[in-house]
Design a protein around this motif. Structure first.
Motif, mmCIF file in Angstrom:
data_model
loop_
_atom_site.group_PDB
_atom_site.id
_atom_site.type_symbol
_atom_site.label_atom_id
_atom_site.label_comp_id
_atom_site.label_asym_id
_atom_site.label_seq_id
_atom_site.Cartn_x
_atom_site.Cartn_y
_atom_site.Cartn_z
ATOM 1 N N GLU A 87 0.839 -1.204 0.000
ATOM 2 C CA GLU A 87 0.000 0.000 0.000
ATOM 3 C C GLU A 87 0.872 1.251 0.000
ATOM 4 O O GLU A 87 0.605 2.212 -0.715
ATOM 5 C CB GLU A 87 -0.906 0.014 1.238
ATOM 6 N N ALA A 88 1.934 1.218 0.838
ATOM 7 C CA ALA A 88 2.799 2.390 0.956
ATOM 8 C C ALA A 88 3.464 2.708 -0.383
ATOM 9 O O ALA A 88 3.628 3.876 -0.743
ATOM 10 C CB ALA A 88 3.847 2.171 2.037
ATOM 11 N N GLN A 89 3.851 1.663 -1.123
ATOM 12 C CA GLN A 89 4.507 1.904 -2.409
ATOM 13 C C GLN A 89 3.514 2.319 -3.483
ATOM 14 O O GLN A 89 3.850 3.107 -4.363
ATOM 15 C CB GLN A 89 5.314 0.681 -2.854
ATOM 16 N N GLU A 90 2.290 1.793 -3.389
ATOM 17 C CA GLU A 90 1.251 2.228 -4.334
ATOM 18 C C GLU A 90 1.014 3.720 -4.181
ATOM 19 O O GLU A 90 0.828 4.439 -5.152
ATOM 20 C CB GLU A 90 -0.056 1.466 -4.080
ATOM 21 N N ALA A 91 1.056 4.165 -2.917
ATOM 22 C CA ALA A 91 0.836 5.579 -2.643
ATOM 23 C C ALA A 91 1.985 6.434 -3.168
ATOM 24 O O ALA A 91 1.889 7.658 -3.209
ATOM 25 C CB ALA A 91 0.665 5.807 -1.144
ATOM 26 N N ARG A 92 3.073 5.799 -3.573
ATOM 27 C CA ARG A 92 4.188 6.552 -4.165
ATOM 28 C C ARG A 92 4.210 6.362 -5.670
ATOM 29 O O ARG A 92 5.209 6.635 -6.322
ATOM 30 C CB ARG A 92 5.518 6.064 -3.597
ATOM 31 N N GLY A 93 3.136 5.838 -6.215
ATOM 32 C CA GLY A 93 3.045 5.734 -7.663
ATOM 33 C C GLY A 93 3.524 4.430 -8.254
ATOM 34 O O GLY A 93 3.703 4.318 -9.464
ATOM 35 N N VAL A 94 3.753 3.398 -7.431
ATOM 36 C CA VAL A 94 4.179 2.101 -7.961
ATOM 37 C C VAL A 94 2.946 1.293 -8.332
ATOM 38 O O VAL A 94 2.084 1.054 -7.499
ATOM 39 C CB VAL A 94 4.999 1.318 -6.915
#
Lengths: 268, 258
Positions: free
Chosen positions: B167-174
């Motif tokens: 989730e944290a990486q999705e929130a950074r555009g991954v």
């Protein structure tokens, strides 16, 4: 920028609902604080803002567009989300690379990335640490590294999940400055916090959550003066405010100055 | 290991060691018995046991989900290409279907299924802590017991952790969804934090254990979890051992009689 929540219901398991129909509109640039007891549903609520979690029923509209129409990664350009634990977010070997990572993903121009790095590093006071490994930073710096990595993407809304947790006075000041800067730049900051003094002093709107629903919503003065309702949500106002309430002031002061003014007014 | 579901079935109440003995006895009996009929019978009985334990649906899913593809594969390979094939049942043109190979494949499948089924039932009906407490009580070193427990616990924990990091990486555009290449690329930012945080977790856990006197060798340990051996356990254990011995004798007799 505007986020509309319409009759939002959510549960991780179908038989166990966490959010019971939340209606909320977040708009403008006045910073918003979301407070409430552990387990009240604060994190679950803000995770709906960029589609990390999607409602089981109801809608989340971002500038009128339903959040489910695109992936979280796409929303990242518009809605930034700073996670509670920096260790979940950081993985590269320098602060600079962390700062560049998000903007590259959303296709920001290299020249702009370069320009923004200096700006953001200054804002989070990591200018001298740009080539440091994030795991060599102290806890406060690490937190600001994650914050910086999100602000780098220049989102219109920045969601902070417990930015004050485990921070020192300097960290609080820095955060305060950061929020004011973002507000001045036309960004909307939404912050989950347990630090009531910080909330009362830095936010224009306070939303109180309890058991998966919004219980109070208004200015810090309006919210923190409702002592009975706050008690049922297991929230205690800042110490100074409690003192003012205990001695029966009509005003609801949050700062020493405000308290002194209220004191002078009551004495007349 | 079992999340310790709130439904209290008679299977759940059994001593974990009884269930382990069941895996051993039933599995070994199937292995020793000259043909696959005994194993088939055991699997059918285990469906009943799963029903008593209220896990019939997931049990059936696991057994069929594993059993059907593995059967097809083994019947194909052994049935058509086993060197033991002498009696030909059918000629498919490109290869001949042999009876011996088919029977051999059936035996392997059924043995695997008995082990899988018994293990699955134990897994789903046993709280990991209770199993380790039972093992410790029967003489296993508590440190080894903790090692087992920790390894069992670390899997769901890492899973939860991985979800948060994702989730944290999705929130950074991954992008973590989409094509194979996108998914592979997404794994790099996921693995770093997972490994790093597991290492720090391990260190912290070690220190926590020390502060709680885990390495203290001067005292006899007690366990918070009560493990009882009921009458049902005693009868069941005796039954399982008698069953195994009987199967061994019958198997020897059957081979000798041939």
């Amino acid at each position: 920028m505007r986020i509309d929540l319409q009759d939002l219901h959510f549960g991780y398991h179908p038989e166990h609902e966490i959010l019971h129909g939340v209606d909320l509109t977040l708009a403008g640039t006045d910073p918003i604080a979301i407070i409430g007891q552990n387990g009240a549903g604060k994190t679950t609520l803000v995770k709906q803002f960029n589609g990390i979690l999607t409602p089981t029923s109801g809608h989340v509209l971002i500038d009128g567009q339903d959040v489910t129409t695109q992936t979280t990664a796409k929303w990242a350009a518009k809605v930034g989300y700073v996670f509670q634990n920096p260790n979940d977010q950081l993985f590269l070997d320098s602060v600079r690379k962390e700062f560049e990572f998000g903007p590259k993903r959303i296709g920001m121009a290299p020249a702009e990335i370069k320009h923004r790095i200096d700006q953001v590093a200054d804002l989070v006071e990591l200018t001298d640490e740009l080539d440091t490994h994030p795991f060599d930073l102290d806890d406060t710096q690490k937190k600001f590294c994650t914050i910086g990595a999100i602000i780098m993407m220049n989102p219109d809304v920045v969601v902070f999940d417990e930015p004050t947790c485990g921070q020192d006075v300097h960290g609080d000041h820095l955060l305060n400055r950061l929020i004011r800067h973002l507000t001045a730049a036309g960004k909307l900051c939404v912050t989950i916090s347990h630090d009531m003094t910080f909330v009362a002093q830095n936010f224009k709107r306070v939303i109180v959550m309890s058991q998966g629903a919004v219980r109070l919503d208004g200015t810090p003065e309006a919210v923190f003066s409702q002592t009975a309702a706050l008690k049922t949500c297991f929230i205690t106002p800042p110490p100074l405010t409690q003192l003012a309430q205990a001695v029966g002031f009509t005003a609801t002061p949050f700062t020493t100055d405000a308290f002194v003014r209220a004191f002078e007014a009551e004495r007349k | 290991m079992g999340s310790g579901e709130p439904v209290k079935s008679p299977i759940e109440k059994l001593n974990p060691l009884t269930k382990m003995l069941a895996i051993f006895c039933l599995g070994l009996a199937t292995l020793i018995y000259p043909n696959s009929w005994l194993g088939l019978g055991i699997v059918i009985v285990l469906f009943g046991v799963a029903g008593i334990a209220h896990i019939l649906t997931s049990f059936a899913k696991t057994i069929f989900g594993f059993g059907i593809p593995i059967s097809l594969m083994l019947f194909f390979i052994q049935g058509l290409y086993s060197p033991k094939n002498k009696t030909i049942i059918a000629d498919l043109g490109f290869a001949k279907l042999g009876e011996e190979g088919l029977l051999y494949a059936a035996k392997i499948v059924i043995t695997l299924l008995v082990f899988l089924a018994t293990f699955y039932i134990m897994n789903q009906t046993t709280y990991a802590g209770k199993m380790v407490a039972a093992l410790t009580r029967s003489g296993i070193n508590p440190q080894v017991g903790y090692l087992i427990l920790a390894s069992l616990n670390v899997v769901p924990q890492m899973h939860r952790r991985l979800d948060i990091i994702k989730e944290a990486q999705e929130a950074r555009g991954v992008e973590t969804t989409g094509g194979l290449w996108a998914r592979l690329k997404a794994y790099v930012p996921l693995m770093g934090p997972v490994v790093m945080s597991s290492l720090t977790d391990a260190q912290e856990r070690g220190m926590t254990l020390e502060t709680r006197g885990f390495a203290n060798t001067n005292v006899k340990r007690t366990s918070y979890i009560e493990v009882t051996t009921s009458k049902a356990d005693t009868y069941l254990r005796a039954g399982l051992i008698i069953f195994l011995v009987a199967v061994i004798i019958i198997s020897i007799w059957m081979r000798w009689a041939q």
